[in-house]
Each structure stands twice: as structure tokens, then as C-alpha cells.
Design a protein around this motif. Structure first.
Motif, mmCIF file in Angstrom:
data_model
loop_
_atom_site.group_PDB
_atom_site.id
_atom_site.type_symbol
_atom_site.label_atom_id
_atom_site.label_comp_id
_atom_site.label_asym_id
_atom_site.label_seq_id
_atom_site.Cartn_x
_atom_site.Cartn_y
_atom_site.Cartn_z
ATOM 1 N N LEU A 154 -5.854 2.987 -12.828
ATOM 2 C CA LEU A 154 -5.001 2.029 -12.154
ATOM 3 C C LEU A 154 -3.668 1.551 -13.141
ATOM 4 C CD1 LEU A 154 -4.300 0.980 -9.320
ATOM 5 C CD2 LEU A 154 -5.672 -0.952 -9.956
ATOM 6 N N PRO A 155 -3.995 1.079 -14.336
ATOM 7 C CA PRO A 155 -2.856 0.805 -14.957
ATOM 8 C C PRO A 155 -1.810 1.879 -15.343
ATOM 9 C CG PRO A 155 -4.872 0.025 -16.041
ATOM 10 C CD PRO A 155 -5.204 1.293 -15.072
ATOM 11 N N ARG A 156 -2.000 3.010 -15.608
ATOM 12 C CA ARG A 156 -1.222 4.115 -15.642
ATOM 13 C C ARG A 156 -0.257 4.039 -14.416
ATOM 14 N NH1 ARG A 156 -4.469 8.005 -17.112
ATOM 15 N NH2 ARG A 156 -5.055 8.297 -15.013
ATOM 16 N N GLU A 157 -0.784 3.954 -13.266
ATOM 17 C CA GLU A 157 -0.210 4.017 -11.966
ATOM 18 C C GLU A 157 0.600 2.873 -11.858
ATOM 19 O OE1 GLU A 157 1.361 5.287 -8.598
ATOM 20 O OE2 GLU A 157 0.299 6.396 -10.031
ATOM 21 N N MET A 158 0.143 1.575 -12.283
ATOM 22 C CA MET A 158 1.021 0.330 -12.232
ATOM 23 C C MET A 158 2.152 0.630 -13.113
ATOM 24 S SD MET A 158 -2.356 -2.283 -12.583
ATOM 25 C CE MET A 158 -1.359 -3.731 -12.610
ATOM 26 N N LYS A 159 2.064 1.120 -14.175
ATOM 27 C CA LYS A 159 3.117 1.318 -15.381
ATOM 28 C C LYS A 159 4.241 2.130 -14.746
ATOM 29 C CE LYS A 159 4.172 2.328 -19.995
ATOM 30 N NZ LYS A 159 5.271 3.261 -19.903
ATOM 31 N N ARG A 160 3.744 3.357 -13.821
ATOM 32 C CA ARG A 160 4.604 4.354 -13.421
ATOM 33 C C ARG A 160 5.451 3.658 -12.236
ATOM 34 N NH1 ARG A 160 5.202 7.872 -9.422
ATOM 35 N NH2 ARG A 160 3.495 7.223 -8.183
ATOM 36 N N ILE A 194 6.181 0.214 -11.755
ATOM 37 C CA ILE A 194 7.211 -0.586 -12.492
ATOM 38 C C ILE A 194 8.216 0.118 -12.896
ATOM 39 C CG2 ILE A 194 7.555 -2.349 -14.082
ATOM 40 C CD1 ILE A 194 4.628 -3.123 -13.734
ATOM 41 N N GLU A 195 8.089 1.090 -13.774
ATOM 42 C CA GLU A 195 9.140 1.929 -14.366
ATOM 43 C C GLU A 195 10.226 2.564 -13.429
ATOM 44 O OE1 GLU A 195 7.121 4.373 -17.042
ATOM 45 O OE2 GLU A 195 6.906 3.051 -18.585
ATOM 46 N N LYS A 196 9.560 2.818 -12.390
ATOM 47 C CA LYS A 196 10.475 3.771 -11.380
ATOM 48 C C LYS A 196 10.963 2.647 -10.435
ATOM 49 C CE LYS A 196 10.129 6.831 -7.509
ATOM 50 N NZ LYS A 196 9.249 7.918 -6.703
ATOM 51 N N TYR A 197 10.359 1.473 -9.976
ATOM 52 C CA TYR A 197 10.924 0.561 -9.114
ATOM 53 C C TYR A 197 11.695 -0.690 -9.436
ATOM 54 C CZ TYR A 197 9.437 3.930 -5.517
ATOM 55 O OH TYR A 197 9.053 4.919 -4.727
ATOM 56 N N GLN A 225 0.795 -1.227 -0.064
ATOM 57 C CA GLN A 225 0.002 -0.194 -0.008
ATOM 58 C C GLN A 225 0.701 1.217 -0.067
ATOM 59 O OE1 GLN A 225 -3.297 0.491 -0.489
ATOM 60 N NE2 GLN A 225 -2.766 2.830 -0.225
ATOM 61 N N GLN A 226 0.494 1.981 -1.085
ATOM 62 C CA GLN A 226 1.302 3.216 -1.076
ATOM 63 C C GLN A 226 1.369 4.124 0.200
ATOM 64 O OE1 GLN A 226 0.403 6.171 -4.116
ATOM 65 N NE2 GLN A 226 2.279 5.773 -5.060
ATOM 66 N N ARG A 227 2.383 4.700 0.665
ATOM 67 C CA ARG A 227 2.562 5.446 1.778
ATOM 68 C C ARG A 227 2.635 4.728 3.188
ATOM 69 N NH1 ARG A 227 -1.096 7.958 -1.305
ATOM 70 N NH2 ARG A 227 -2.916 7.407 -0.186
ATOM 71 N N SER A 228 2.823 3.360 2.951
ATOM 72 C CA SER A 228 2.951 2.626 4.065
ATOM 73 C C SER A 228 4.536 2.357 4.477
ATOM 74 C CB SER A 228 2.417 1.178 3.808
ATOM 75 O OG SER A 228 3.250 0.419 2.844
ATOM 76 N N LEU A 229 5.360 2.736 3.666
ATOM 77 C CA LEU A 229 6.881 2.655 3.793
ATOM 78 C C LEU A 229 7.297 4.073 4.135
ATOM 79 C CD1 LEU A 229 8.169 0.289 1.072
ATOM 80 C CD2 LEU A 229 7.449 -0.232 3.341
ATOM 81 N N ARG A 230 7.594 4.137 5.436
ATOM 82 C CA ARG A 230 8.271 5.444 6.093
ATOM 83 C C ARG A 230 9.375 6.054 5.290
ATOM 84 N NH1 ARG A 230 8.100 6.899 12.372
ATOM 85 N NH2 ARG A 230 6.200 8.073 11.723
ATOM 86 N N LEU A 231 10.199 5.345 4.660
ATOM 87 C CA LEU A 231 11.465 5.645 4.149
ATOM 88 C C LEU A 231 11.212 5.954 2.538
ATOM 89 C CD1 LEU A 231 14.325 3.721 5.737
ATOM 90 C CD2 LEU A 231 13.551 5.978 6.221
ATOM 91 N N ASP A 232 10.196 5.226 1.980
ATOM 92 C CA ASP A 232 9.682 5.651 0.712
ATOM 93 C C ASP A 232 8.135 5.503 0.425
ATOM 94 O OD1 ASP A 232 9.800 5.952 -1.897
ATOM 95 O OD2 ASP A 232 11.021 4.232 -2.510
ATOM 96 N N PRO A 233 7.639 6.585 0.897
ATOM 97 C CA PRO A 233 5.944 6.612 0.863
ATOM 98 C C PRO A 233 5.584 6.546 -0.479
ATOM 99 C CG PRO A 233 6.889 8.973 1.348
ATOM 100 C CD PRO A 233 8.147 8.089 1.342
ATOM 101 N N ASP A 234 6.326 6.932 -1.535
ATOM 102 C CA ASP A 234 5.819 6.827 -2.988
ATOM 103 C C ASP A 234 5.927 5.163 -3.448
ATOM 104 O OD1 ASP A 234 4.698 7.941 -5.611
ATOM 105 O OD2 ASP A 234 6.694 7.144 -6.409
ATOM 106 N N PHE A 235 6.433 4.491 -2.842
ATOM 107 C CA PHE A 235 6.448 2.898 -3.239
ATOM 108 C C PHE A 235 5.217 2.339 -3.017
ATOM 109 C CE2 PHE A 235 7.343 -1.705 -2.547
ATOM 110 C CZ PHE A 235 8.098 -1.811 -3.542
ATOM 111 N N GLY A 236 4.830 1.324 -3.957
ATOM 112 C CA GLY A 236 3.680 0.593 -4.114
ATOM 113 C C GLY A 236 2.334 1.368 -4.654
#
Length: 103
Positions: free
Chosen positions: A69-75, A77-80, A40-51
Motif C-alpha cells: 500500500l505505501p508504494r501505491e500511496m506514493k505513486r 501522491i506523485e501523480k495527482y 476509491q480507485q475506479r470510482s471516478l468515471r473521467l479518471d478511474p486511476d485516481f484514488g
């Protein structure tokens, strides 16, 4: 079943489902992408954008989920997961359940 002694690929990680096992190559990539999608996005304190912010799509119209949602999924994957190139994300609907396939 592969263990640490069986590693033959530069791309590997510990298997999340079975203790003392590893996943390699394509299975490693699938596991890494699965972790992105399951977090879940914002669940990792050191990287809140992850997920993914899946909770934002609960009770939303199916058409809105399929459009955004597919646009966010693609973003994500490309980032992480730069080892993966997303070619296409398709969706299928079964009643109130939406399933996505990433190629």
C-alpha cells in the motif's frame, strides 16, 4: 477560520468540512492528499486511476498491506499532487488496524 476574503496564499481550496471556509498552504495540501486517499480507485468515471484501491486490501495479511500500500500511496501522491514530495511512508500496527504516516 478563514473565509474567501481571508485568502493570502496561492495554494487554497474550499474546506470540505465547514461551509464558506477555505484551507490554505499546508492545510490545503493535507486536504488534497486526504481526498486522494479517501477516494476509491475506479470510482471516478473521467479518471478511474485516481484514488487508492483500499478495498483490494481488505482481509489481506498485514504484511502484504504494509509491503504494497505505501508504494501505491506514493505513486498516487506523485501523480495527482505534484506540490508534495514524499520523503517516507511509515506504518504502525495496532491489532488489526494499520496506520500510515506520510512525511
Amino acid at each position: 477560520m478563514a473565509t474567501l476574503a481571508d485568502i493570502t496564499n496561492a495554494n487554497w481550496s474550499l474546506a470540505l468540512t465547514t461551509p464558506n471556509e477555505v484551507v490554505q498552504a499546508l492545510a490545503d495540501l493535507e486536504q488534497c492528499v486526504g481526498i486522494i486517499f479517501a477516494t476509491q480507485q475506479r470510482s471516478l468515471r473521467l479518471d478511474p486511476d485516481f484514488g487508492l484501491d483500499i478495498l483490494a486490501y481488505i482481509d489481506r495479511p498485514t504484511s502484504e498491506v504494509i509491503a504494497n500500500l505505501p508504494r501505491e500511496m506514493k505513486r498516487q501522491i506523485e501523480k495527482y499532487e505534484p506540490r508534495v514530495t514524499v520523503q517516507k511512508i511509515t506504518s504502525s500496527v495496532d491489532g488489526s488496524q494499520v496506520t500510515f504516516e506520510v512525511k
